[in-house]
Design an enzyme around this catalytic site. Sequence first.
Site, PDB file in Angstrom:
ATOM      1  N   HIS A 240       0.819  -1.213   0.000  1.00 46.06           N
ATOM      2  CA  HIS A 240       0.000   0.000   0.000  1.00 46.06           C
ATOM      3  C   HIS A 240       0.860   1.274   0.000  1.00 46.06           C
ATOM      4  O   HIS A 240       0.548   2.244  -0.685  1.00 46.06           O
ATOM      5  CB  HIS A 240      -0.909  -0.015   1.237  1.00 46.06           C
ATOM      6  CG  HIS A 240      -1.722  -1.262   1.358  1.00 46.06           C
ATOM      7  ND1 HIS A 240      -2.838  -1.516   0.591  1.00 46.06           N
ATOM      8  CD2 HIS A 240      -1.568  -2.345   2.154  1.00 46.06           C
ATOM      9  CE1 HIS A 240      -3.344  -2.693   0.923  1.00 46.06           C
ATOM     10  NE2 HIS A 240      -2.587  -3.230   1.859  1.00 46.06           N
TER      11      HIS A 240
HETATM   12  O1  RIB Z   1      -3.682  -0.424   5.526  1.00 46.56           O
HETATM   13  C1  RIB Z   1      -2.380  -0.413   4.986  1.00 46.56           C
HETATM   14  C2  RIB Z   1      -1.476   0.439   5.814  1.00 46.56           C
HETATM   15  O2  RIB Z   1      -1.354  -0.105   7.113  1.00 46.56           O
HETATM   16  C3  RIB Z   1      -0.029   0.482   5.270  1.00 46.56           C
HETATM   17  O3  RIB Z   1       0.538   1.738   5.535  1.00 46.56           O
HETATM   18  C4  RIB Z   1       0.673  -0.577   6.057  1.00 46.56           C
HETATM   19  O4  RIB Z   1       2.074  -0.327   6.216  1.00 46.56           O
HETATM   20  C5  RIB Z   1      -0.005  -0.444   7.382  1.00 46.56           C
HETATM   21  O5  RIB Z   1       0.619   0.632   8.076  1.00 46.56           O
END
Ligand code: RIB
Length: 315
Positions: A240
């Site tokens: 993400h």
């Molecule tokens: O939902 C995804 C996020 O949550 C990303 O930033 C991952 O690293 C966690 O922090």
Amino acid sequence: MAKKVILDCDPGIDDAMALCLALLDPRLDVLAVTAVGGNVAPAQATRNVQAIIEQIDPPRWPRLGAASAPDNGLPVDGRNLHGNDGLGGADFNVAELHHLHPSEKVICDQVRAAPPGSVSVVALGPLTNIARAFQRDPELPGLIGDLTIMGGTVTSPGNITPAAEFNIYCDPAAAKAVFRSPSTKTLIPLDVTNRIILTFDLLNHLPDRSTKVGNILHRILPPAFRGYRQQFGLEGIHVHDTVSLMAVLYPELFTIEEMAGDVETMGELTMGMTVFDRRRVPAWRRNLGVAKYLREREVIDAIRRGIREAAERAG
Ligand code: RIB
Ligand code: CA
């Protein structure tokens, strides 16, 4: 002219990948990397930020910020996917941390030291530090360039509860304050980041272990692939934060729509949910850009190219 950025992150495997690419990209001048608790406890997140920077040893070291817990503590962590140390158990050696300033102070100092609007912030974890920086310096929202946030959902389900995405859920009050701040914000929600899956094939095309970037990725990625297969039956991983960094580097690959959004901070079932006024005639004021679509193939190519070029640059 390289884009001045501050990266706020909770490493986290996808944070770490984003950090590797950002620190070695000539289009970015990473002024600071500020740690925030989320995937792991604040102290571990701070340690992980230093570990990645020491491993990469970029030409110009960014300032480091130390994470501290949200006012109400962290309700959850990401160790199930990121490992107990947050980096897949890579257990990197880290020099003893000298006295580090709190992340929110580093953010304020770096923004104040640069011309107004010239420093952008990329938030890849919970928004605790961003909200605290805005509290510490109420003029800051108008002084930063743009604020890119990985977090939330528009119509997708959550990933930590049915309603909430992890980063927002970790500190909903901070997220609400940031959503309501007069900063220029772009949200990269799960609706688009979930569309990118890096498959096992990536592992066969990583830079050699003898490279700094290859050494890091060969150690942190295999546990992530195992975790995603075991927990979701997925033959690949989401990244993400790395996708969110691509939105900064390649905005042309993303479709952004101005929306009116807010954060639930009270709901028993909806705590941390991002809520958008999508009525035919919205009553809420539009307050942030939201990535609605991305060009998947090009984003994946950009990530894989970024890994290759970062390894070449760092040696
Ligand atoms: O939902 C995804 C996020 O949550 C990303 O930033 C991952 O690293 C966690 O922090
Ligand atoms: Ca993160």
